[in-house]
Design an enzyme around this catalytic site. Structure first.
Site, mmCIF file in Angstrom:
data_model
loop_
_atom_site.group_PDB
_atom_site.id
_atom_site.type_symbol
_atom_site.label_atom_id
_atom_site.label_comp_id
_atom_site.label_asym_id
_atom_site.label_seq_id
_atom_site.Cartn_x
_atom_site.Cartn_y
_atom_site.Cartn_z
ATOM 1 C CG HIS A 1 -13.172 27.938 -13.380
ATOM 2 N ND1 HIS A 1 -12.388 27.807 -14.500
ATOM 3 C CD2 HIS A 1 -12.841 26.900 -12.567
ATOM 4 C CE1 HIS A 1 -11.610 26.750 -14.369
ATOM 5 N NE2 HIS A 1 -11.865 26.175 -13.212
ATOM 6 C CG HIS B 1 -12.903 25.185 -8.066
ATOM 7 N ND1 HIS B 1 -11.744 25.317 -7.336
ATOM 8 C CD2 HIS B 1 -12.526 25.270 -9.372
ATOM 9 C CE1 HIS B 1 -10.714 25.472 -8.164
ATOM 10 N NE2 HIS B 1 -11.165 25.457 -9.398
ATOM 11 C CD1 TRP C 1 0.699 -0.498 2.971
ATOM 12 C CD2 TRP C 1 -1.369 -0.150 3.712
ATOM 13 N NE1 TRP C 1 0.729 -0.615 4.323
ATOM 14 C CE2 TRP C 1 -0.523 -0.409 4.819
ATOM 15 C CE3 TRP C 1 -2.719 0.089 3.961
ATOM 16 C CZ2 TRP C 1 -0.986 -0.427 6.138
ATOM 17 C CZ3 TRP C 1 -3.176 0.073 5.267
ATOM 18 C CH2 TRP C 1 -2.321 -0.194 6.342
ATOM 19 C CG ASN C 2 1.614 2.936 -2.896
ATOM 20 O OD1 ASN C 2 2.783 2.596 -2.759
ATOM 21 N ND2 ASN C 2 0.811 2.368 -3.789
ATOM 22 C CG HIS D 1 -9.184 21.534 -8.285
ATOM 23 N ND1 HIS D 1 -10.356 21.790 -8.964
ATOM 24 C CD2 HIS D 1 -9.466 21.737 -6.969
ATOM 25 C CE1 HIS D 1 -11.292 22.153 -8.103
ATOM 26 N NE2 HIS D 1 -10.783 22.138 -6.884
HETATM 27 MN MN MN Z 1 -10.426 22.137 -11.223
#
Ligand code: MN
Length: 272
Positions: free
Chosen positions: A219, A90, A72-73, A80
């Site tokens: 956005h 956001h 595992w890590n 994002h």
């Molecule tokens: Mn984004």
């Protein structure tokens, strides 16, 4: 006792029918996700702003002294980084949208049909190609009206640049990549009621969109209206114009503004 009567095929529920079509290959699953790795590029903002961290992975154990039977890590990244989902929160325009963080978005919104708009020729000819309202109206004249509650997927073929500097395409004057202008976004959101904008580039906005008269319109307009973004997609060239369904289910990060995720599309084989 009542005998169990097997329903004829035509009577099975829609969900059972879908599962059967997935099993038979009548519905294909297309992976729209880029591989999340430390060398996948992230958006670069002007140096006065905080920056998006790339993906990092450190192995905790791999069948060794730190864990003899398991691998595992530990991983870290920005919300994002890589193929990712943008929630309304956001953007400042979406800060007061109800259920605007990834943990609060209704899960029904993680499954929506897509309309794929091919801008690959235009983006190949002009890396700063701007999708305008006029372009979308012309597209509709050729392909039919954009139906409500769809992801609008811009197929730019930009994913073919992944692994090269031309993906971010940073130059002395900033990034260069295609995207919409404000009138196009208002058209898609207000007049076509899109669920969100899904793109192959690192952001829903064009590379030079911070310089637009109305900066960063994707956005600003999407998130101000409670709509979503999907970025860094690939394989949009495998989707039909209509008929596919995008499954995009972000991590349930408390108060999160977005999240890396695995995005898949269900595509009717007949659409090939
Ligand atoms: Mn984004």
């Amino acid at each position: 006792m009542t005998a169990t009567i097997e329903k004829p095929k035509a009577d099975r529920g829609a969900l059972a029918e879908m599962v059967a079509q997935l099993a038979s290959g009548d519905i294909r699953v297309v992976d729209l996700t880029n591989i999340l790795s430390s060398d996948f590029p992230v958006i670069v903002l002007p140096s006065e702003f905080g920056q998006c961290e790339p993906f990092r992975m450190e192995t905790v154990s791999r069948y060794d002294g730190n864990g003899p039977a398991w691998y595992w890590n530990n991983i870290s990244m920005n919300e994002h980084t890589g193929t990712h989902f943008d929630a309304p929160a956001h953007w400042i325009t979406g800060r007061d949208i109800a259920n605007g963080t990834v943990d609060a978005i209704p899960p029904e919104d993680f499954i929506h049909p897509a309309i794929v708009i091919d801008i690959s020729d235009e983006a190949a000819a002009d890396e700063d190609f701007i999708v305008t309202r006029a372009f979308l109206e012309d597209w509709e004249a050729k392909n039919g009206r954009i139906e409500p509650r769809h992801w609008i997927a811009l197929r730019s073929n930009w994913s073919r640049r992944v692994g090269t500097l031309s993906y971010l395409n940073l130059k002395d004057d900033g990034a260069h990549s295609p995207g919409p202008d404000a009138d196009a976004m208002r058209f898609l959101v207000n007049e076509r009621d899109c669920v969100g904008l899904a793109v192959e580039t690192v952001g829903t906005d064009a590379g030079q969109a911070s310089l637009f008269d109305e900066p960063l319109p994707a956005h600003s307009i999407l998130h101000g209206a409670g709509r979503y973004g999907l970025q860094c997609l690939t394989n949009l060239d495998q989707l039909p114009i209509r008929g596919s369904v995008i499954v995009a289910s972000p991590l349930k990060i408390k108060g999160g503004s977005g999240s890396p995720l695995r995005v898949i599309a269900l595509v009717p084989a007949a659409a090939d």
